[in-house]
Scaffold this active site. Sequence first.
Site, mmCIF file in Angstrom:
data_model
loop_
_atom_site.group_PDB
_atom_site.id
_atom_site.type_symbol
_atom_site.label_atom_id
_atom_site.label_comp_id
_atom_site.label_asym_id
_atom_site.label_seq_id
_atom_site.Cartn_x
_atom_site.Cartn_y
_atom_site.Cartn_z
ATOM 1 N N GLU B 158 -23.610 -6.575 35.662
ATOM 2 C CA GLU B 158 -24.219 -5.806 34.720
ATOM 3 C C GLU B 158 -25.339 -4.926 35.411
ATOM 4 O O GLU B 158 -26.395 -4.506 34.735
ATOM 5 C CB GLU B 158 -24.918 -6.655 33.770
ATOM 6 C CG GLU B 158 -23.900 -7.398 32.751
ATOM 7 C CD GLU B 158 -24.296 -8.130 31.664
ATOM 8 O OE1 GLU B 158 -25.466 -7.758 30.854
ATOM 9 O OE2 GLU B 158 -24.139 -9.294 31.656
ATOM 10 N N HIS B 241 -38.238 -16.890 21.852
ATOM 11 C CA HIS B 241 -37.759 -17.875 21.034
ATOM 12 C C HIS B 241 -38.314 -19.459 21.665
ATOM 13 O O HIS B 241 -38.340 -19.545 22.738
ATOM 14 C CB HIS B 241 -36.179 -18.002 20.894
ATOM 15 C CG HIS B 241 -35.559 -16.979 20.135
ATOM 16 N ND1 HIS B 241 -34.564 -16.192 20.284
ATOM 17 C CD2 HIS B 241 -35.948 -16.502 18.809
ATOM 18 C CE1 HIS B 241 -34.000 -15.340 19.448
ATOM 19 N NE2 HIS B 241 -35.077 -15.602 18.415
ATOM 20 N N PRO B 244 -35.505 -21.658 23.043
ATOM 21 C CA PRO B 244 -34.433 -20.614 23.094
ATOM 22 C C PRO B 244 -33.173 -21.130 23.497
ATOM 23 O O PRO B 244 -32.814 -22.314 23.196
ATOM 24 C CB PRO B 244 -34.883 -20.180 24.626
ATOM 25 C CG PRO B 244 -35.632 -21.577 25.090
ATOM 26 C CD PRO B 244 -36.182 -22.371 24.156
ATOM 27 N N TYR B 246 -31.057 -20.350 26.085
ATOM 28 C CA TYR B 246 -31.100 -20.872 27.512
ATOM 29 C C TYR B 246 -32.475 -20.836 27.982
ATOM 30 O O TYR B 246 -33.079 -20.188 27.697
ATOM 31 C CB TYR B 246 -30.216 -19.937 28.119
ATOM 32 C CG TYR B 246 -30.392 -18.542 28.309
ATOM 33 C CD1 TYR B 246 -31.009 -17.764 29.128
ATOM 34 C CD2 TYR B 246 -30.033 -17.697 26.868
ATOM 35 C CE1 TYR B 246 -31.497 -16.582 28.836
ATOM 36 C CE2 TYR B 246 -30.519 -16.359 26.951
ATOM 37 C CZ TYR B 246 -31.066 -15.814 27.945
ATOM 38 O OH TYR B 246 -31.434 -14.224 27.703
ATOM 39 N N TYR B 247 -32.422 -21.598 28.957
ATOM 40 C CA TYR B 247 -33.587 -22.153 29.704
ATOM 41 C C TYR B 247 -34.041 -21.298 30.965
ATOM 42 O O TYR B 247 -34.213 -21.966 32.050
ATOM 43 C CB TYR B 247 -33.661 -23.443 29.832
ATOM 44 C CG TYR B 247 -33.586 -24.476 28.789
ATOM 45 C CD1 TYR B 247 -34.947 -24.257 27.394
ATOM 46 C CD2 TYR B 247 -32.770 -25.418 28.105
ATOM 47 C CE1 TYR B 247 -34.644 -24.786 26.268
ATOM 48 C CE2 TYR B 247 -32.610 -25.860 27.040
ATOM 49 C CZ TYR B 247 -33.682 -25.652 26.283
ATOM 50 O OH TYR B 247 -33.601 -26.178 25.145
ATOM 51 N N HIS B 250 -37.179 -15.411 28.944
ATOM 52 C CA HIS B 250 -36.734 -13.857 28.916
ATOM 53 C C HIS B 250 -37.517 -13.588 27.365
ATOM 54 O O HIS B 250 -37.858 -14.485 26.759
ATOM 55 C CB HIS B 250 -35.026 -14.070 28.308
ATOM 56 C CG HIS B 250 -34.631 -15.089 27.392
ATOM 57 N ND1 HIS B 250 -34.515 -16.230 27.806
ATOM 58 C CD2 HIS B 250 -34.219 -14.724 26.013
ATOM 59 C CE1 HIS B 250 -34.004 -16.830 26.593
ATOM 60 N NE2 HIS B 250 -33.752 -15.975 25.706
ATOM 61 N N HIS B 252 -37.429 -10.787 23.964
ATOM 62 C CA HIS B 252 -36.659 -10.010 23.133
ATOM 63 C C HIS B 252 -37.568 -8.858 23.018
ATOM 64 O O HIS B 252 -38.755 -8.893 22.470
ATOM 65 C CB HIS B 252 -36.505 -10.690 21.987
ATOM 66 C CG HIS B 252 -35.476 -11.806 22.205
ATOM 67 N ND1 HIS B 252 -33.951 -11.851 22.048
ATOM 68 C CD2 HIS B 252 -35.798 -13.225 22.648
ATOM 69 C CE1 HIS B 252 -33.509 -12.816 22.377
ATOM 70 N NE2 HIS B 252 -34.304 -13.789 22.518
#
Lengths: 321, 321
Positions: B158, B241, B244, B246-247, B250, B252
């Site tokens: 990516e 979140h 979240p 996944y830990y 991050h 948003h």
Amino acid sequence: MTSTTPPDVAARVEALIPRFRLTRLLNQDQAGRRISLLGTIDSQPGVLVAERAAFATDDDHLSSFSTSLIGIKNLGANDIYAWFLASTALDEDQPPDLKLNLIYPCTDKHVKKYSAQGLRVVTETPEIYAKYIRPYMQQQRVQGRLNWVFNIIEGRTEQEDVIYREHGEEGFLLLPDLNWDRKTIPSLHLLGLVERRDIWSVRDLKRSHITWIKHMRDKLLDSTVKIYPNLDKDQLKLYVHYQPTYYHFHIHIVHVALEAGNTQATGKALGLDNIISQLENLQGDDNAGMDDVSLTYHLGEASDIWEKIYLPLKEGGKVEI
Amino acid sequence: MTSTTPPDVAARVEALIPRFRLTRLLNQDQAGRRISLLGTIDSQPGVLVAERAAFATDDDHLSSFSTSLIGIKNLGANDIYAWFLASTALDEDQPPDLKLNLIYPCTDKHVKKYSAQGLRVVTETPEIYAKYIRPYMQQQRVQGRLNWVFNIIEGRTEQEDVIYREHGEEGFLLLPDLNWDRKTIPSLHLLGLVERRDIWSVRDLKRSHITWIKHMRDKLLDSTVKIYPNLDKDQLKLYVHYQPTYYHFHIHIVHVALEAGNTQATGKALGLDNIISQLENLQGDDNAGMDDVSLTYHLGEASDIWEKIYLPLKEGGKVEI
């Protein structure tokens, strides 16, 4: 939208749908506009999810929209407001797939209310709060707009609706929110209103209030599950709005399954328990409170607070409340 | 639903609808499923609001649902998944009013995923966090589930999507969220990923991180409006979140007009700026942080954290992570 599927594959999967035999409804969500069905096709299990699509908004479809409707059925009418069910389907066996509201004749205020409104994110520092927002709140409070709240608190209206009440300086009452139908438990929405008039919003909550707020939270939860015994306390969500719609402190109590729209979104709603914990861990003495922190939230561009306060601040102009 | 309107009034207002002549579309919201139209009837202005209705879920309609559909058109198919447009209308001039997803053959996991899931509200104290949740997070991190994140951070995947990046201990990168179509600005959704691996969630943010978090916030905002010049910084909402998905920490970044569903709701999302302010006003030294406060949020009853941690705690049983 065009398909990228090879035609033979497309034809094969398209033919699967009418062969789907229902086993049971798994779920209905998105305000009832999505259903997830379990079923079988040739005795193998499958899940079929159906969702109401967005409206086409090209001119052709919009222009013919009102004349294309079938089976328009009025549900109610009051003054200039009327509401209906209607269908886009010609098949009369199908249930109506549209709800309509007509406001006729309408005013410019209606046009503004139903027009797309831009939103802006603002960060309200303790200084902006003290200098502009609090005076604005004061101004809003003296125009008789809170009479409906005072009528409830002073026992003149809605007394038959009160679910729980404590009187006095630390008093509060619990009653159904006007938007709730008072029977559908998964969309339960109650309101806790404080009696005292010195707490206008979450901004007025201080460390010295922690015991009181916790007592209030516990009683709101206890009395809700007492009156609706199929509900557990951990199925209830408590939050406050900032900015709120009116400046008399109130707590929203909703079923955790209630579809969370913009009204529960971060930037509009703050969880009551997180506020309690924030107060408990705030630096300073008992007088420290939520007026010491910055709060970031969003506002409509047509709102008074944006137009009179934040827009001038952004553009370096003069704020006149 | 039966009407309480007198028959003559009902007939009069029902006759108004087909005489509505469109002036313009005022707004389209609720994920496109509500339109507000301005128009005239006998040269007086009116507002007509149309909303897709909930599905009827009685057995008769559900049983005949799959065979009642018209014009089923496949849009794509991949393995056991296929998606379609379809109509409930017999009128072929009408645009499709349904989106369908078929999973066939499906497994028990699909059935569970698409079934109605109860939610529970939990209050995670600093003690519960330290004793149960952090070890659970640790366990989740070591099972290779974060490989996709590390692939991005280490430049293996990516890379062409990266909008902004800083390297090093305080490094982070900005890229489009997978759910965004990368063109519709009012539904913009980007993701800020930190490089460091010692910040698993908002729980790891400390007072000592404030300068860094603010720098990151400013750069995320700056680079977003730089690449999408029609956007202002105050049209962007930043949140995290908890819990979240996944830990790996991050952030948003979404357009403030993005329809706020459950994913932005209080009890799931926390505004980044409010967290910064909470940290700034937290009692204690530089090491004080978000692991010192209680966080109240909701969880699915089918989630690991509910089943393995909070349900046993509620029932007085033994927690086995």
